[in-house]
Design an enzyme around this catalytic site. Structure first.
Site, PDB file in Angstrom:
ATOM      1  N   LYS A 169     -13.706 -13.689   3.958  1.00 57.33           N
ATOM      2  CA  LYS A 169     -12.945 -13.238   5.129  1.00 57.33           C
ATOM      3  C   LYS A 169     -13.345 -14.112   6.308  1.00 57.33           C
ATOM      4  CE  LYS A 169      -9.961  -9.861   6.203  1.00 57.33           C
ATOM      5  NZ  LYS A 169      -8.859  -9.388   5.345  1.00 57.33           N
ATOM      6  N   VAL A 227       2.482  -3.809   8.168  1.00 56.06           N
ATOM      7  CA  VAL A 227       2.471  -2.987   6.954  1.00 56.06           C
ATOM      8  C   VAL A 227       3.013  -1.593   7.221  1.00 56.06           C
ATOM      9  CG1 VAL A 227       1.011  -1.947   5.169  1.00 56.06           C
ATOM     10  CG2 VAL A 227       0.587  -4.304   5.920  1.00 56.06           C
TER      11      VAL A 227
END
Length: 368
Positions: free
Chosen positions: A79, A183
């Protein structure tokens, strides 16, 4: 520098990136490459300090190891976070400087979009590195990964509905969505199509207004605190991490938590606290894997049907985890962690997923 966070994290590598000419300050964390190159998005966020950014990237990259393992991908956990306000600090020059840092890792880290970064940003990053996914179709990419992320959350929610209520549908259920970004907004549409009653909230009131304009059937809650206290069947966190703190868990009326946000549990005891209240938690790193499935497929020449089929299998994965948790009398988070650890230790496929594309096929364009 809080080196104790790094020493205790179990990460393979943590890279601090600084480019004074563009103002770039970033951290790239590689938790594990046992299954393959670390894969995970780049988050662009106005962290209050480097300590806060480091703590976040370590949590996120560790979760990516579990997510990629359970998704059956040949990738470990990675990440990145960029410190700054994406609305004011993001420039093409800064993104290209970041891309050069990604490239310097020689393929150990593959990046993609996350909170604060978009397809157009990955197109810029890809000018400096071969290891940027989530690019636009015009640049050889798969486009917006939120499409499959939202689909995966829906599939996980339907599986949890079958586990709880005996039917794989949200029809007639009341679902509260906190966060209607990339999302959450797509998930809201899916749930309305499934026959659910949907209540939404977001700190960005303009985003809520735009969504309600598209879907007038939506109900709006004042804020997340008000939402969790409303009568709900499902609570769906879809913004930043830590949404399930003690106050939220204690106030929940929903019997199921299932959302697209990463790192929803505020601390290690949250899963037990949810279980003690009789709330079923569908682990975030399990149900929100559609996006990483999509960007991983992009590395092999994106095939939309293949990526969608693997995302649909999140239904079976969620059922398997919830059934294992019930059989072993542990929380779903623990059951999911165990399954992920088994795959990281032993490699190989997971039983509920179709075969992943061969790692040998590589259609990434050269950096320009």
């Amino acid at each position: 520098m809080p080196t104790d966070l790094v020493d205790l994290s179990g990460h393979e590598q943590v890279v601090f990136c600084s480019d004074p000419a563009t103002g770039l300050r970033a951290v790239i964390a590689l938790h594990s490459t046992a299954l393959g190159p670390g894969l995970g998005g780049t988050r662009f966020h106005p962290y209050p300090s480097m300590d806060a950014a480091l703590a976040d990237v370590l949590r996120l990259s560790r979760a990516m190891s579990s997510k990629n393992a359970l998704a059956g991908l040949d990738h470990g956990g990675g990440k990145a976070v960029v410190l700054g306000d994406p609305r004011t600090d993001k420039t093409p020059e800064l993104l290209r400087a970041y891309g050069r840092f990604v490239e310097s890792l020689g393929g150990r880290y593959v990046t993609a979009c996350d909170v604060g970064t978009y397809v157009t940003d990955m197109d810029v990053v890809a000018q400096e590195t071969r290891w940027a996914t989530g690019r636009s179709p015009e640049r050889g990419g798969a486009g917006d990964s939120s499409l499959l992320t939202a689909l995966g959350v829906l599939r996980g929610m339907r599986a949890a509905a079958q586990h709880l209520w005996g039917e794989p549908t949200l029809a007639g259920r009341r679902v509260g969505i906190a966060g209607v970004g990339k999302v959450g907004s797509r998930l809201a549409g899916h749930l309305l199509d499934d026959g659910a009653e949907v209540v939404v909230t977001d700190v960005d009131h303009a985003a809520v207004a735009r969504l309600v304009e598209r879907h007038p059937a939506l109900t709006v809650a004042e804020d997340a605190r008000a939402l969790v206290r409303m009568p709900l069947d499902v609570y769906s966190p879809n913004a930043l991490g830590g949404a399930l703190d003690d106050d939220t868990v204690d106030a929940l009326t929903a019997g199921l938590v299932c959302g697209g946000a990463n790192n929803q549990l505020a601390h290690d005891g949250t899963a037990e606290r949810l279980a003690a209240r009789g709330v079923v938690y569908a682990p975030d790193f399990l149900v929100n894997a559609g996006g990483v499935i999509q960007v991983s497929d992009e590395l092999h020449g994106f095939d939309a049907e293949r990526a969608a089929a693997r995302t649909e299998a999140i239904f079976d994965a969620t059922l398997a985890v919830l059934q294992a948790a019930e059989a072993d009398d542990v929380t779903p988070a623990t059951a999911a962690d165990r399954l992920a650890e088994q795959r990281i230790a032993g490699g190989g496929p997971v039983p509920w997923l179709p075969a992943a594309p061969s790692r040998g096929a590589d259609t990434r364009p050269p950096a320009s």
